[in-house]
Write an enzyme that holds these catalytic residues in place. Structure first.
Site, PDB file in Angstrom:
ATOM      1  N   GLY A 465      39.758  19.337 -21.301  1.00 26.83           N
ATOM      2  CA  GLY A 465      39.693  20.772 -21.465  1.00 26.83           C
ATOM      3  C   GLY A 465      41.739  20.638 -21.483  1.00 26.83           C
ATOM      4  N   LYS A 631      51.909  24.477 -26.615  1.00 27.34           N
ATOM      5  CA  LYS A 631      50.398  24.783 -26.201  1.00 27.34           C
ATOM      6  C   LYS A 631      49.595  24.554 -25.344  1.00 27.34           C
ATOM      7  CE  LYS A 631      49.080  27.839 -30.415  1.00 27.34           C
ATOM      8  NZ  LYS A 631      47.926  27.631 -31.335  1.00 27.34           N
ATOM      9  N   GLN A 636      46.924  25.393 -19.262  1.00 33.88           N
ATOM     10  CA  GLN A 636      46.923  24.002 -18.170  1.00 33.88           C
ATOM     11  C   GLN A 636      47.966  25.541 -17.258  1.00 33.88           C
ATOM     12  OE1 GLN A 636      45.435  21.426 -17.090  1.00 33.88           O
ATOM     13  NE2 GLN A 636      44.235  21.827 -18.475  1.00 33.88           N
ATOM     14  N   GLY A 700      53.690  16.809 -16.101  1.00 31.91           N
ATOM     15  CA  GLY A 700      52.346  17.046 -15.672  1.00 31.91           C
ATOM     16  C   GLY A 700      52.143  18.125 -15.113  1.00 31.91           C
ATOM     17  N   GLU A 703      48.284  20.848 -12.487  1.00 33.80           N
ATOM     18  CA  GLU A 703      47.999  20.882 -11.156  1.00 33.80           C
ATOM     19  C   GLU A 703      48.924  22.694 -10.485  1.00 33.80           C
ATOM     20  OE1 GLU A 703      44.879  17.704  -8.768  1.00 33.80           O
ATOM     21  OE2 GLU A 703      46.572  17.065 -10.177  1.00 33.80           O
TER      22      GLU A 703
END
Ligand code: MOS
Length: 737
Positions: A465, A631, A636, A700, A703
């Site tokens: 995902g 996108k 995320q 990144g 998280e």
């Protein structure tokens, strides 16, 4: 530094997903596939004294029932170096069906294999276990006194905290707790195992195909060359797919014992004890400051739960040690060993826990010294990393504060708690700072140019995902100078070039850098070919004077001089041209502290009669270096915020401490946020250039989105109500109590 632009393109695997063509492990179709169902223990501690399979084995279609009485004894060899996601603090993993010992309620103690799922489920329900039960403890509060210091945990410290507290003008000390939480990913895990002689193929829901292969090899005493692990699609994971859990071993064992390919699906309910969870945490945060709000000392003490057999701990005191300039810091960590399954990584493990405590404590300090919470953070802004005394590779947090506050309208906030209302609702505005480390591991990728001018790229990385297919396709397309539609990126196969775990938000930085490097190597081969070719219009031009665009190589100085990939490969009778490259980080993490940051602002409405909290508005400004795939990165971040709303308001394990059993192992009782809980979220990225972090300049975002969301909401609830709830989730009973 590359020129990859932020691209807002649709997920490349989207059509495959919505048309049902994306093959998740549950969709694997193999002839003669048998179905396995796990049987879980119903006690938390003790021994199995008897197994009665007489009724179960009479169920039509049952092929085999495996328990500790008849399961093969497995070597379960220990790796020389433990994978990064195994508990670092000692202990041994659960060795499934290897003995009669029960260590938690919900432990797999048997597996039934049958022709159909219905037959296996019926038979599993008919197997009777008898136990010799021992007293178990699942309540962290009861065990707090016995909490141990984990091995191998570095407790960060600087300065002299004791002295600073002794002379502090202002200090606060508060304890914050977070209930245990579960990943509740939409696709419960499944494993399909198929033996072909001594060769084993595993289709698995995982974030680390290489680790599944290595762990299974060690567990079964196999040569890892004989194992291939495939994982093309995973229906969400959030960290739960980082370890090789017992159900994977059971699937392999079942296939071996029945001489059939076997599918084992973990049910929604079983997932609560089969794949780790965010451990219940208790944190005491002490802050010392001047009357003007300058931080003098931070003491951060944490206790989390772990199982009786493994010491799982997280890096929880990092955010509090590096978010603000503060001369004195002390972190302490304790583990409480309980009769539960081992916790595991769950989206921003550790970071989200620690950031919640420091960001709530900062809000409390703001009220104590009478300074606006945002002002207090700016007053203590860390221009360099105070925990390592090195510069940031880049830090755009100030810009996040400014842009986020402006969009939210923070300056219009009345600081007084209970001062803002809308009709009968109490209105609260809260804010918090988020951060997450920018990590990178070695990774390899292959980029191949085909005779038709299309590109195939591959790496043993993962898609759960996260947008990996899309981001990697974009990187390959950009580097090879072709449209994204001409790229096919393949992942999730141990036969591909090695990639690290897809965890710690490091996939883009690690695998993306490898794809970029492999594309550069492929282009070099192409440049050498044309430069040395008398029949090429580019003959004799130095390779560093060549570049690519629109599937064509041309001279930098004269764009008209060039030829297409298709022409070049055709003339040389080549089917393909490819390069495989391993890209590794250098020493940049020694020289720079590398983190992404966020500034979060939210508005809550609290019903004063019912104690219900409703999130009304949320503005999040995020700085994470270059955003390669806009996108999917945005998805995320917004998904992370939704996870944070669950942490703040609804998600919690309900344990019965007499049965030592989790009582809400379903999505009707374990409450993840649903659409009515989530207002439109205004999450955006600020521009950030980072020349140090990695060749892509990308930090990144897997998280970062969830970090400190719960703190921002908890702070808003205080502002609305004047009531400080330090125990997540903030449920109506706590606000009314
Ligand atoms: Mo993340 S918890 O490292 O998948």
């Amino acid at each position: 530094m590359t020129t990859i632009a932020t691209k807002a393109i649709d997920r490349v695997e989207g059509p495959a997903k919505v048309t049902g063509h994306a093959a998740y492990p549950t969709d694997v179709k193999i002839e003669n596939l048998a179905q396995a169902v796990m049987i879980l223990s119903t006690i938390a501690k003790g021994r199995i004294t008897g197994v009665d399979i007489s009724a179960a084995e009479k169920v039509p279609g049952v092929i085999k029932i495996l328990t500790h009485q008849n399961a093969p004894k497995l070597p379960y060899s220990q790796p020389k170096e433990r994978p990064v996601v195994e508990p670092r603090g000692g202990g041994q993993p659960l060795k499934v069906l290897q003995n009669d010992e029960v260590m938690f309620n919900g432990q797999p103690i048997g597996v039934v294999i049958a022709d159909t799922l219905e037959q296996a489920e019926l038979a599993a329900a008919l197997v009777k276990f008898t136990y010799e039960q021992e007293a178990a403890v699942t309540n962290i509060e009861v065990e707090l006194e016995k909490a141990i210091k984990p091995q191998n945990e570095k407790e960060p410290s600087r300065g002299d905290v004791q002295k600073a507290f002794a002379t502090a003008e202002v200090s606060i000390e508060q304890t914050y707790t977070i209930a245990a939480e579960y990943h509740a990913q939409i696709g419960p895990f499944a494993t399909v195992a198929q033996w072909d002689g001594s060769h084993l193929t595993i289709y698995d829901s995982t974030q680390w195909v290489g680790n599944v292969r290595d762990y299974v090899a060690l567990t079964f005493g196999m040569d890892k060359q004989n194992i291939e692990v495939l994982s093309r699609f995973v229906g969400g994971a959030f960290g739960s797919g980082l370890r090789t859990w017992p159900h994977v071993i059971l699937a392999v064992m079942a296939a071996q014992a029945t001489n059939r390919p076997v599918k084992l699906q973990v049910t929604r309910s079983q997932a609560f004890t089969s794949q780790g969870y965010r451990p219940h945490s208790i944190q005491t945060m002490k802050l010392a400051a001047t009357k003007q709000g300058k931080l003098q000392a931070i003491s951060h003490t944490v206790t989390t739960e772990t199982s009786s057999y493994e010491d799982y701990f997280e890096i929880i005191t990092q955010a509090s040690s590096m978010l603000y300039t503060c001369p004195n810091f002390q972190g302490e960590y304790r583990l409480s060993k309980l009769n539960l399954s081992t916790p595991g990584p769950m989206r921003a493990p550790g970071e989200v826990t620690g950031a919640y405590a420091i960001e709530c404590a900062m809000d409390e300090l703001a009220y104590q010294v009478g300074i606006d919470p945002l002002e207090l953070r700016l007053l203590n802004y860390a221009e360099t990393d105070p925990s390592k005394n090195i510069p940031w590779s880049s830090k755009s947090l100030r810009e996040c504060y400014q842009k986020g506050a402006a969009k939210f309208g923070w300056s219009k906030r009345n600081p007084q708690p209970r001062s803002m209302r809308d009709g009968r609702y109490l209105v609260g505005w809260g804010m918090a700072t988020g951060t997450y480390p920018a990590r990178r591991s070695p990774a390899a990728a292959c980029v191949r140019l085909l005779a038709d001018g299309t590109i195939e790229a591959r790496s043993a990385t993962h898609e759960f995902g996260t947008g990996t297919y899309t981001a990697m396709s974009l990187i390959a397309a950009e580097a090879m100078g072709v449209e994204i539609g001409k790229v096919r990126f393949a992942l999730g196969d141990t036969a591909y070039p090695t990639a690290p775990e897809s965890g710690g938000s490091l996939t883009l930085a690690s695998v993306g850098s490898a794809v970029q490097a492999a594309a550069a190597a492929t282009k070099s081969k192409l440049f050498e070919l044309v430069s040395a070719d008398r029949d090429s219009p580019l003959h004799g031009i130095a390779t560093d004077q060549l570049t690519v665009e629109n599937g064509r190589v041309f001279a930098k100085t004269d764009k008209s001089k060039g030829e297409t990939y298709v022409e070049i490969l055709a003339r040389h009778h080549l089917d393909q041209l490819e390069a495989t490259v391993e890209a590794k980080p250098g020493d940049e993490s020694q020289k720079y502290s590398m983190h992404s940051f966020s500034a979060l602002f939210c508005e809550v409405y609290v019903d004063p009669d019912l104690g219900e909290v409703k999130l009304k508005r949320f503005v999040g400004a995020f700085a994470a270096g270059r955003i390669v795939s806009y996108k999917t990165a945005h998805s995320q971040i917004t998904g992370g915020i939704v996870g944070g709303v669950g942490m703040a308001l609804t998600e919690q394990r309900e344990l019965d401490h007499h049965l030592n059993r989790i009582m809400n192992t379903n999505l009707a009782d374990y409450l993840v946020p649903v659409n009515p809980d989530i207002p439109p979220l205004d999450a955006f990225f600020v521009d950030e250039q980072d020349e140090h972090v990695n060749p892509l300049g990308a930090k990144g975002v897997g998280e970062l989105g969830i970090v400190s969301v719960a703190a921002a909401i908890a702070n808003a609830v205080y502002h609305a109500t004047g009531k400080r709830i330090r125990d997540l989730p903030i449920t109506p009973d706590k606000l009314l109590g």
